[in-house]
Scaffold this motif. Structure first.
Motif, PDB file in Angstrom:
ATOM      1  N   ILE A   1     -58.662  20.740 -23.742  1.00 42.83           N
ATOM      2  CA  ILE A   1     -58.920  19.318 -24.032  1.00 42.83           C
ATOM      3  C   ILE A   1     -58.783  18.486 -22.766  1.00 42.83           C
ATOM      4  N   LEU A   2     -57.745  18.779 -21.981  1.00 48.43           N
ATOM      5  CA  LEU A   2     -57.496  18.035 -20.738  1.00 48.43           C
ATOM      6  C   LEU A   2     -58.653  18.216 -19.756  1.00 48.43           C
TER       7      LEU A   2
ATOM      8  N   GLU B   1     -61.617  16.216 -20.829  1.00 45.78           N
ATOM      9  CA  GLU B   1     -61.384  14.782 -20.615  1.00 45.78           C
ATOM     10  C   GLU B   1     -61.588  14.421 -19.144  1.00 45.78           C
ATOM     11  N   TYR B   2     -61.058  15.264 -18.245  1.00 47.08           N
ATOM     12  CA  TYR B   2     -61.253  15.013 -16.814  1.00 47.08           C
ATOM     13  C   TYR B   2     -62.737  15.022 -16.468  1.00 47.08           C
TER      14      TYR B   2
ATOM     15  N   LYS C   1     -59.887  17.402 -10.656  1.00 49.02           N
ATOM     16  CA  LYS C   1     -58.866  17.768 -11.645  1.00 49.02           C
ATOM     17  C   LYS C   1     -59.464  18.690 -12.711  1.00 49.02           C
TER      18      LYS C   1
ATOM     19  N   GLU D   1     -58.286  22.651 -13.836  1.00 50.44           N
ATOM     20  CA  GLU D   1     -57.959  23.062 -15.210  1.00 50.44           C
ATOM     21  C   GLU D   1     -58.896  24.169 -15.708  1.00 50.44           C
TER      22      GLU D   1
ATOM     23  N   GLN E   1     -54.587  22.704 -25.361  1.00 49.66           N
ATOM     24  CA  GLN E   1     -54.325  21.421 -24.693  1.00 49.66           C
ATOM     25  C   GLN E   1     -54.953  21.387 -23.303  1.00 49.66           C
ATOM     26  N   VAL E   2     -54.897  22.518 -22.584  1.00 45.89           N
ATOM     27  CA  VAL E   2     -55.531  22.592 -21.261  1.00 45.89           C
ATOM     28  C   VAL E   2     -57.045  22.404 -21.396  1.00 45.89           C
TER      29      VAL E   2
END
Length: 592
Positions: free
Chosen positions: A21-22, A25-26, A34, A38, A18-19
């Motif tokens: 993917i995040l 995305e950022y 951001k 991550e 999940q990190v």
């Protein structure tokens, strides 16, 4: 205890994912601060992961934090002397405008290939990622010199293409094809981006010269094949035929390539050269089936261009071929073609029917061969407007060969026969089934006919215009084109406000083209484009009018304008790809 460990491990893996993917995305959304936070978390847990390392470097650079990127890379290089990181540090210096420092590191990365040739894979990729193409070329060339087993011609060709060095690009692609003949189709696709249909185009001339030089220095049929391919792209089919003959004379491996060239010529409406090629196959071929197939195709071309005065000579040719090849296994196509000629051209339906029925009765045929004959018998009955008898043959095919392509074709002919005789309800019921046909051609034809019926059957409770149109369609099927045109004229005069007018204009234009009355066809298409610009046939009209201007009226600028209309206003059209290709060819672009 063991299940708890597994659950803990699974939860941890999901959280880590999940990190990841995040962070992506950022970065994708330009939220680089951001993203950096991550990616640092991910890097802390997996400090050898090259993806996280590269993303941290890229994020620093997007934020113009070049000093921080330099510190990060320097620490990495203290921990691991990985050559691509020298490229990354050099590029970071380049972004800081410290070109000399950058160059030192680039040279160091290239020298690493001397120590281990396999370093080329990561080093060259890093250079290419930053568009450092000259350095990438040096890396690939050095590795190939060090290890003869390495072949980076395709990578070099792509770089030369990006640099605009077309000659080096062509040579690299050809070297790659010579050492890997299996990739020839990929090489053709790549080269196709740099040539056009214009034989005088600078790149075309250059490619031809390179191939001719190679033929002189190291004769190989590969160069003949590529020359043939080039001439086909330029639509210079006679020169392509010369190359194909040279390949055949040298290899003696069958005439399949020459047969394929003949088919291309037919599709491009280059009928005279197609005839010449089929004549060569007849004269040269050793296999009786190959010769018979060439005779068959040659006859189809002659019939297409014939008039009533030619029919006796054509029938004599059929009879001679039937006598000469009577014992061959591939005779059925010729036999069916002869029956079709008798019925649809000479108007000897009884003779044609008897001929086919004799074959059904006397010859040992499998179910598919029986179905092919019954399909033609059904068509001859439709020609005679004996629809119910035709339906018997079509239905037999459906029953005996369920779910086959010929069964679906028979169902479509059932629908078409019902439509011809005005039974639109039954025709629609059959067409609904065929919309999901495994044959895309049948599915498209079924949808087109269904739309014609459904769009016009409610406008007039008596369905007068639709019945007249169906009758005109039948006349066209019967080769009674003049009568069909007259009936379509009546529809245009009597039903001016009804939706069937657009379809009528289009159908009549197609018949005018068959009669080579191009000015009349042009007039119909222009009315369609002007008055029915929101209709479903406007892109058809634009495309076919473009072809008339391009191929028959010698007005390429008008053709180009029509193709451009399709490109910009009808992107969902089935003609979009072909229109774009024709537009670019007329404009003189390279064809993709």
């Amino acid at each position: 205890m063991r299940p708890l460990i597994i659950i803990f491990f699974f939860v941890g893996a999901v959280a880590f994912s999940q990190v990841d993917i995040l962070a992506k995305e950022y970065f994708k959304n330009g939220e680089y601060e951001k993203a950096l936070q991550e990616y640092k978390k991910l890097y802390a847990k997996s400090p050898s992961n090259p993806n996280y390392i590269n993303q941290i470097i890229s994020t620093y650079q997007e934020l113009e934090m070049y000093d921080e990127a330099e510190v990060f890379l320097t620490q990495l290089l203290e921990r691991m002397q990985y050559p691509p990181f020298w490229v990354e540090l050099g590029y970071n210096y380049q972004l800081k405008n410290k070109i000399e420092k950058a160059q030192v590191l680039y040279e160091r990365a290239i020298r690493s290939i001397d120590e281990r040739a396999s370093n080329v894979f990561s080093v060259a990729r890093s250079f290419q990622n930053h568009s450092l193409l000259n350095e990438a070329v040096l890396a690939y060339e050095k590795a190939m010199a060090l290890n003869p087993d390495y072949n980076f011609n395709v990578q070099l060709a792509q770089i030369y293409g990006e640099q605009g060095n077309v000659e080096k690009m062509f040579n690299s692609y050809l070297d790659f094809a010579e050492s890997n003949p299996i990739v020839l189709s990929d090489v053709k696709r790549a080269i196709n981006d740099f040539i056009s249909e214009d034989g005088l185009d600078e790149n075309n001339v250059l490619f031809r010269k390179i191939l001719l030089k190679k033929m002189q220095e190291e004769p190989d049929v590969l160069w003949n094949e590529l020359l043939s391919w080039l001439f086909i792209q330029q639509k210079d089919f006679r020169k392509a035929f010369m190359q194909e003959r040279a390949i055949y004379n040298r290899m003696q491996e069958g005439l399949l390539r020459i047969e394929e060239l003949a088919s291309i010529c037919v599709n491009e409406n280059e009928i005279e050269i197609a005839k010449e090629i089929y004549g060569y196959i007849i004269e040269t071929g050793q296999n009786p089936d190959t010769k018979l197939n060439a005779h068959y195709n040659l006859l189809q071309l002659e019939i297409k261009e014939s008039s009533k005065a030619d029919y006796a000579a054509i029938e004599a040719k059929y009879l001679e071929l039937l006598e000469t090849f009577g014992n061959e296994t591939e005779m059925l196509n010729l036999q069916i073609s002869y029956a079709h000629f008798l019925a649809f051209y000479v108007n000897e339906t009884k003779k044609a029917t008897q001929f086919l029925e004799d074959i059904l009765e006397k010859e040992p045929l499998n179910q598919l061969e029986q179905a092919q004959i019954k399909l033609e018998l059904g068509d001859i009955l439709v020609l005679q407007e004996q629809f119910n008898k035709a339906l018997i043959y079509y239905t037999q095919i459906q029953r005996n060969l369920k779910n086959s392509t010929i069964s679906q074709e028979a169902r479509f002919k059932v629908a078409k026969a019902s439509y011809y005789k005005g039974d639109f309800k039954w025709a629609e019921s059959q067409l609904k089934i065929l919309k999901s046909s495994t044959s895309q051609l049948i599915a498209n034809d079924a949808l087109e006919l269904k739309l014609l019926i459904s769009d016009n059957k409610y406008e007039d409770s008596l369905q007068i215009a639709l019945k007249q149109y169906a009758k005109a369609d039948l006349l066209a099927f019967q080769n009674r084109n003049d009568e069909a045109i007259i009936l379509l004229d009546k529809i245009l005069g009597a039903h001016k406000t009804e939706p069937i007018i657009a379809q009528t204009l289009f159908k009549q234009a197609q018949l005018f083209v068959l009669k080579k009355e191009f000015e009349k066809a042009k007039a119909n298409y222009e009315v369609l484009i002007e008055n029915y610009r929101d209709g479903v046939l406007v892109d058809d009209a634009l495309f076919y009018l473009g072809k008339i201007y391009e191929n028959e009226l010698n007005q390429p600028e008008k053709a180009k304008s029509l193709y451009e209309n399709i490109i910009f206003n009808h992107a969902d059209s089935i003609y979009f790809v072909d229109a774009r290709k024709r537009f670019r060819a007329l404009r003189g672009d390279a064809i993709n």
